[in-house]
Design an enzyme around this catalytic site. Structure first.
Site, PDB file in Angstrom:
ATOM      1  N   ASP A  35       0.839  -1.194   0.000  1.00 53.81           N
ATOM      2  CA  ASP A  35       0.000   0.000   0.000  1.00 53.81           C
ATOM      3  C   ASP A  35       0.876   1.248   0.000  1.00 53.81           C
ATOM      4  OD1 ASP A  35      -2.028  -1.753   0.148  1.00 53.81           O
ATOM      5  OD2 ASP A  35      -2.777  -1.154   2.128  1.00 53.81           O
ATOM      6  N   GLU A  37       3.930   1.601  -1.243  1.00 55.40           N
ATOM      7  CA  GLU A  37       4.496   1.842  -2.568  1.00 55.40           C
ATOM      8  C   GLU A  37       3.443   2.408  -3.514  1.00 55.40           C
ATOM      9  OE1 GLU A  37       8.058  -1.318  -3.287  1.00 55.40           O
ATOM     10  OE2 GLU A  37       6.110  -2.163  -2.805  1.00 55.40           O
ATOM     11  N   TYR A  38       2.218   1.881  -3.399  1.00 57.85           N
ATOM     12  CA  TYR A  38       1.118   2.371  -4.230  1.00 57.85           C
ATOM     13  C   TYR A  38       0.849   3.846  -3.938  1.00 57.85           C
ATOM     14  CZ  TYR A  38      -3.574   2.853  -6.202  1.00 57.85           C
ATOM     15  OH  TYR A  38      -4.663   3.280  -6.919  1.00 57.85           O
ATOM     16  N   ASP A  39       0.792   4.169  -2.643  1.00 55.28           N
ATOM     17  CA  ASP A  39       0.544   5.559  -2.259  1.00 55.28           C
ATOM     18  C   ASP A  39       1.626   6.484  -2.818  1.00 55.28           C
ATOM     19  OD1 ASP A  39      -1.779   4.961  -0.945  1.00 55.28           O
ATOM     20  OD2 ASP A  39      -0.855   4.801   1.038  1.00 55.28           O
ATOM     21  N   SER A  84     -13.706   8.026  -2.989  1.00 55.64           N
ATOM     22  CA  SER A  84     -12.555   7.570  -2.222  1.00 55.64           C
ATOM     23  C   SER A  84     -12.159   8.689  -1.254  1.00 55.64           C
ATOM     24  CB  SER A  84     -11.431   7.249  -3.194  1.00 55.64           C
ATOM     25  OG  SER A  84     -10.354   6.706  -2.490  1.00 55.64           O
ATOM     26  N   LEU A  85     -11.009   8.594  -0.662  1.00 61.66           N
ATOM     27  CA  LEU A  85     -10.563   9.631   0.281  1.00 61.66           C
ATOM     28  C   LEU A  85      -9.177  10.122  -0.114  1.00 61.66           C
ATOM     29  CD1 LEU A  85     -11.537   7.858   3.635  1.00 61.66           C
ATOM     30  CD2 LEU A  85     -12.600   9.931   2.736  1.00 61.66           C
ATOM     31  N   GLU A 116     -12.566   8.744  12.982  1.00 59.19           N
ATOM     32  CA  GLU A 116     -12.903   7.316  12.942  1.00 59.19           C
ATOM     33  C   GLU A 116     -11.664   6.514  12.567  1.00 59.19           C
ATOM     34  OE1 GLU A 116     -15.974   6.884  10.000  1.00 59.19           O
ATOM     35  OE2 GLU A 116     -17.145   8.549  10.789  1.00 59.19           O
ATOM     36  N   LYS A 118      -9.615   4.166  10.242  1.00 59.16           N
ATOM     37  CA  LYS A 118      -9.715   3.780   8.834  1.00 59.16           C
ATOM     38  C   LYS A 118      -9.548   2.269   8.782  1.00 59.16           C
ATOM     39  CE  LYS A 118      -8.334   4.909   4.155  1.00 59.16           C
ATOM     40  NZ  LYS A 118      -8.580   3.576   3.662  1.00 59.16           N
ATOM     41  N   GLU A 177     -17.554  -1.169   5.892  1.00 60.96           N
ATOM     42  CA  GLU A 177     -16.338  -1.883   5.516  1.00 60.96           C
ATOM     43  C   GLU A 177     -16.460  -3.327   5.995  1.00 60.96           C
ATOM     44  OE1 GLU A 177     -14.321   0.238   3.992  1.00 60.96           O
ATOM     45  OE2 GLU A 177     -12.367  -0.757   3.900  1.00 60.96           O
ATOM     46  N   TYR A 229     -20.235   3.157   8.474  1.00 59.31           N
ATOM     47  CA  TYR A 229     -19.772   4.502   8.801  1.00 59.31           C
ATOM     48  C   TYR A 229     -20.411   5.640   8.026  1.00 59.31           C
ATOM     49  CZ  TYR A 229     -16.577   2.732   5.173  1.00 59.31           C
ATOM     50  OH  TYR A 229     -16.047   2.141   4.075  1.00 59.31           O
ATOM     51  N   LYS A 293     -13.621  13.573   9.310  1.00 64.54           N
ATOM     52  CA  LYS A 293     -14.742  14.053   8.496  1.00 64.54           C
ATOM     53  C   LYS A 293     -15.281  15.335   9.107  1.00 64.54           C
ATOM     54  CE  LYS A 293     -15.926   9.307   7.345  1.00 64.54           C
ATOM     55  NZ  LYS A 293     -16.820   8.170   7.587  1.00 64.54           N
ATOM     56  N   LYS A 317      -3.077   8.276   6.998  1.00 63.08           N
ATOM     57  CA  LYS A 317      -2.488   6.939   7.061  1.00 63.08           C
ATOM     58  C   LYS A 317      -1.440   6.872   8.160  1.00 63.08           C
ATOM     59  CE  LYS A 317      -4.310   4.967   3.280  1.00 63.08           C
ATOM     60  NZ  LYS A 317      -3.463   4.375   2.261  1.00 63.08           N
ATOM     61  N   CYS A 411      18.495 -33.374  11.872  1.00 65.48           N
ATOM     62  CA  CYS A 411      18.403 -32.246  12.787  1.00 65.48           C
ATOM     63  C   CYS A 411      19.703 -31.445  12.732  1.00 65.48           C
ATOM     64  CB  CYS A 411      18.158 -32.765  14.208  1.00 65.48           C
ATOM     65  SG  CYS A 411      18.300 -31.471  15.453  1.00 65.48           S
ATOM     66  N   CYS A 414      21.535 -31.980  16.368  1.00 64.06           N
ATOM     67  CA  CYS A 414      22.070 -33.244  16.891  1.00 64.06           C
ATOM     68  C   CYS A 414      22.271 -34.297  15.804  1.00 64.06           C
ATOM     69  CB  CYS A 414      21.161 -33.789  17.988  1.00 64.06           C
ATOM     70  SG  CYS A 414      19.564 -34.349  17.387  1.00 64.06           S
ATOM     71  N   CYS A 429      12.564 -33.345  14.969  1.00 68.44           N
ATOM     72  CA  CYS A 429      13.688 -34.113  15.492  1.00 68.44           C
ATOM     73  C   CYS A 429      13.107 -34.889  16.674  1.00 68.44           C
ATOM     74  CB  CYS A 429      14.785 -33.165  15.969  1.00 68.44           C
ATOM     75  SG  CYS A 429      15.956 -33.939  17.096  1.00 68.44           S
ATOM     76  N   CYS A 434      18.090 -34.055  22.355  1.00 66.38           N
ATOM     77  CA  CYS A 434      18.702 -33.091  21.432  1.00 66.38           C
ATOM     78  C   CYS A 434      18.985 -31.796  22.200  1.00 66.38           C
ATOM     79  CB  CYS A 434      17.747 -32.837  20.269  1.00 66.38           C
ATOM     80  SG  CYS A 434      18.192 -31.406  19.278  1.00 66.38           S
TER      81      CYS A 434
HETATM   82  S1  IVH Z   1     -15.852   7.192   4.506  1.00 66.46           S
HETATM   83  C1  IVH Z   1     -16.526   9.855   1.047  1.00 66.46           C
HETATM   84  N1  IVH Z   1     -14.918   6.092   6.694  1.00 66.46           N
HETATM   85  O1  IVH Z   1     -11.430   3.780   2.868  1.00 66.46           O
HETATM   86  C2  IVH Z   1     -16.348   8.987   2.227  1.00 66.46           C
HETATM   87  N2  IVH Z   1     -14.207   5.200   4.593  1.00 66.46           N
HETATM   88  O2  IVH Z   1      -9.707   5.135   0.968  1.00 66.46           O
HETATM   89  C3  IVH Z   1     -15.602   7.742   1.923  1.00 66.46           C
HETATM   90  N3  IVH Z   1     -12.708   3.276   4.784  1.00 66.46           N
HETATM   91  O3  IVH Z   1     -13.677   3.716   0.197  1.00 66.46           O
HETATM   92  C4  IVH Z   1     -15.821   6.674   2.859  1.00 66.46           C
HETATM   93  N4  IVH Z   1     -12.659   3.205   6.982  1.00 66.46           N
HETATM   94  O4  IVH Z   1     -13.691   1.695   1.849  1.00 66.46           O
HETATM   95  C5  IVH Z   1     -14.917   6.074   5.348  1.00 66.46           C
HETATM   96  N5  IVH Z   1     -14.202   5.191   8.709  1.00 66.46           N
HETATM   97  C6  IVH Z   1     -14.206   5.180   7.376  1.00 66.46           C
HETATM   98  C7  IVH Z   1     -13.448   4.237   6.629  1.00 66.46           C
HETATM   99  C8  IVH Z   1     -13.487   4.278   5.238  1.00 66.46           C
HETATM  100  C9  IVH Z   1     -12.234   2.649   5.852  1.00 66.46           C
HETATM  101  C10 IVH Z   1     -12.392   2.903   3.386  1.00 66.46           C
HETATM  102  C11 IVH Z   1     -13.579   2.956   2.459  1.00 66.46           C
HETATM  103  C12 IVH Z   1     -13.191   3.997   1.448  1.00 66.46           C
HETATM  104  C13 IVH Z   1     -11.691   3.954   1.510  1.00 66.46           C
HETATM  105  C14 IVH Z   1     -11.081   5.235   0.999  1.00 66.46           C
END
Ligand code: IVH
Length: 673
Positions: A35, A37-39, A84-85, A116, A118, A177, A229, A293, A317, A411, A414, A429, A434
């Site tokens: 994750d 590396e992806y980020d 997404s976020l 909250e 994640k 989730e 959530y 949020k 993160k 082994c 021994c 063993c 031993c």
């Molecule tokens: S809110 C627009 N709340 O993270 C609001 N998402 O990277 C988007 N996720 O797609 C969702 N915990 O699958 C929200 N407490 C949380 C979360 C959460 C995990 C996931 C969710 C979202 C992804 C975004």
């Protein structure tokens, strides 16, 4: 090539790479990179597109959510897009988010946020009509998702009808989730290994794979769980803010994560971020950060959303937990039961602030399944808890010099030929004498969870065994000062300290004594069950397999192994020797039929107590049939908080654990029920 051409080329390249990874992650549940590396790739693309807006396109992965639905399931539209976020990786970026909102929307410093965890699982969207579940979708590309209704319906915590409260709209979209708890994940993988099916890489992949089963009966057998959530974005009308939505979800019968909090201002968010990060290893499920949020829906509407993510929320993160390193060697260790365990010796690498230089590879099946070779580059992570593990090898980085590992036929300690039992993954063993097994058995016996002989650690045990001073636990109690002083680096003061510690260990609670014996399949929990049901060793020695199986929680495997242990002549001799030395475990049940208020309870201590030392408190808990743990989790019953309690106090509050004083504790320990 002009700068512009170069930049445009890099942008194209990043898009192609990210799209390929999206497909692996979202459709195949089989990510190739971490994750982190992806980020990093995503952040590079985001900043290039920001600096060179002429290259922005609406099809760029920065403007998309996930990947289009896989072909096996019908695609269906979400009523409102599942966004997404945006991500933050540092506290500075979290503050920047808040400052930007303040600047652009003239909001006060004391703005109401909801924070909250994640959750590291699979996002889902549920559509309810007139209180009944109509459709359940994965996130897909954010506009359409895969219809996995039949699979979702097998999840016990998912309400198929809403509660008797009638304050829900006719059409309702609810987001959450799907996750698998760490313990369930461990059991699931254990079962898969024993069945010969490949284990899952992590709980998230296991959850995603389980949701994508073509046969719902398979999904039904997977330990899936959900935290909810959010409402679909156009459903906010009946509510004024995120906090009241979370409360309504709870009322309607949806599982809401217990760690969600309403807070004011960004400093409280940062405080929560730090607390949550500390709590993370002890949580029973995986999280990869915190989500902030803006709570008010009016404000959310004013702030608005971009195509990929809302501007009123932020995923913060936690620092990298997976890292890349090289397997320099694979060595084989022999455990106290004789099981041979291959261990990867790694090029040292920091993972979440701790240097990792070795990781267990468990057994040869694991090595073959993950195709880990000597010289391979691998991904390392410290799974949920602290134990480092090799997640996978990175075959693309091989240069041909890698060597396939083969388990030794003898082994390594021994030389005895090893055997592999039909039902077991490990080679063993079978030489009871031993030296490796002898050392490991003794170290286990003396360990803190066992007889707790302070100062008798692995290095000293190795020395004592090498000098033929001890071979079984009974010998420890016949050591004299003279013998100890003859050892390297042992002065007369340390020798005396050790003799004192050995003497002090002679009356442990029965459960700790049983654990110390190291009977196969008998861990701390089973030792406690046995000690709660038998007054002493004599009674346990004459127990039959049937007597044992009747006890709550003791399985046939453990029962067999207990009976076998007490039949073995060497073990009988060892027990005699211990008794002759004056080792007399204390029964847990002084009065038959009465149990203490701490029986079966788990406690954590924090701070400096007035009346007791920690070791004294431990003995009291053990004698009352309870257990002392080092770290907090939801399975802990009490936190005993004394002076200067530190961060554990706050953690316990977050987890909703009962917090008691030293006096409360003493009262409970004395109470019988
Ligand atoms: S809110 C627009 N709340 O993270 C609001 N998402 O990277 C988007 N996720 O797609 C969702 N915990 O699958 C929200 N407490 C949380 C979360 C959460 C995990 C996931 C969710 C979202 C992804 C975004």
């Amino acid at each position: 090539m002009s700068d512009e051409e170069r930049i445009s080329g890099r942008i194209q390249e990043l898009r192609a790479i990210i799209e390929a990874h999206n497909r692996r992650y979202y459709q195949l549940d089989d990510p190739e990179i971490t994750d982190v590396e992806y980020d990093r790739l995503m952040q590079e693309l985001i900043s290039l597109e920001q600096d060179y807006p002429q290259f922005k396109t609406i099809t760029s992965p920065t403007a998309q959510v996930g990947a289009a639905p896989a072909k096996a399931f019908t695609a269906a539209f979400h009523l409102s897009p599942m966004l997404s976020l945006d991500n933050a990786f540092t506290e500075a970026q979290i503050i920047e988010f808040h400052e930007r909102l303040k600047r652009m929307f003239e909001i006060p410093d004391s703005i109401n946020y909801v924070v909250e965890p994640k959750l590291d699982g699979v996002g889902i969207n549920l559509i309810y009509r007139h209180g009944a579940l109509a459709q359940g979708l994965t996130r897909g590309d954010g506009l359409t998702g895969e219809d996995v209704t039949a699979n979702l319906k097998t999840i016990p915590v998912l309400p198929q009808r809403l509660g008797q409260h009638r304050d829900f709209p006719d059409e309702l979209e609810i987001r959450g989730e799907v996750i698998i708890f760490k313990e369930d994940f461990r059991k699931l993988n254990e079962k898969r290994l024993s069945e010969g099916t490949p284990p899952f890489a992590n709980p998230r992949n296991a959850a995603a794979g389980s949701l994508r089963q073509l046969d719902p009966a398979v999904t039904a057998r997977r330990p899936l769980n959900i935290f909810f959530y959010a409402l679909g974005s156009n459903q906010g009308n009946n509510f004024s803010d995120q906090w009241s939505v979370l409360q309504a979800l709870g009322r309607w019968g949806f599982n809401v994560n217990p760690l969600v909090r309403p807070v004011q201002g960004i400093n409280s968010c940062i405080e929560y971020y730090r607390e949550l990060n500390k709590l993370r290893p002890s949580l029973p499920y995986e999280i990869d950060g915190m989500v902030i949020k803006v709570s008010s829906f009016d404000l959310q509407r004013r702030i608005g959303s971009l195509s990929r993510a809302p501007r009123w929320a932020l995923a913060c993160k936690f620092v990298a937990k997976q890292e890349k390193t090289k397997v320099e060697e694979i060595i084989v260790q022999v455990g106290r039961t004789g099981a041979l365990t291959p261990v990867a010796i790694l090029k040292p690498v920091a993972v979440s602030g701790v240097i990792v230089s070795r990781a267990s590879l468990h057994n040869e099946d694991e090595i073959r399944r993950k195709d880990i070779r000597i010289g391979d580059w691998v991904l390392i992570q410290r799974a949920g808890d602290v134990i480092p593990e090799v997640v996978q090898s990175l075959p693309n980085l091989r240069d041909g010099s890698e060597i396939t590992f083969i388990m030794p036929q003898n082994c390594p300690e021994c030389g005895t030929a090893v055997i592999r039992l039909a039902q077991e993954a490990a080679r063993k063993c079978i030489n009871f004498s031993c030296p490796a097994q002898v050392r490991e058995r003794l170290a286990h016996f003396a360990s803190r969870e066992g007889m707790d002989i302070v100062g008798l650690g692995a290095a000293l045990i190795a020395q004592l065994v090498d000098n033929n001073l001890i071979t079984d636990p009974g010998d420890i109690y016949f050591l004299n000062r003279q013998q100890l002083i003859s050892l390297d680096r042992m002065g007369s003061k340390s020798a005396q300290n050790l003799i004192d510690a050995i003497n002090r260990s002679k009356n442990p609670p029965l459960n700790k004594f049983l654990y110390a014996l190291g009977i196969e399949h008998v861990g701390q929990q089973y030792s406690l069950v046995l000690a709660q049901n038998f007054p002493g060793i004599t009674e346990l020695v004459s127990a039959t397999r049937e007597d044992l199986i009747e006890l709550k929680g003791i399985g046939p495997e453990a029962a067999n192994s207990i009976v076998f242990f007490f039949q073995e002549p060497q073990n009988r001799q060892m027990l005699d020797k211990l008794a002759r030395a004056g080792v007399a475990p204390q029964p847990l049940l002084a009065t038959p039929g009465k149990t203490s208020a701490l029986m079966g309870k788990s406690l954590v201590f924090t701070g400096t107590m007035e009346k007791l030392t920690r070791p004294q408190a431990k003995v009291i808990v053990g004698a009352a049939g309870g257990m002392v743990k080092e770290s907090l989790s939801r399975n802990i019953d009490y936190l005993v908080a004394a002076a200067n309690p530190g961060s554990k106090l706050q953690q316990a509050r977050l987890l909703g654990i009962a917090i008691i004083t030293e006096d409360d504790f003493l009262k409970l320990a004395g109470e019988t029920v």
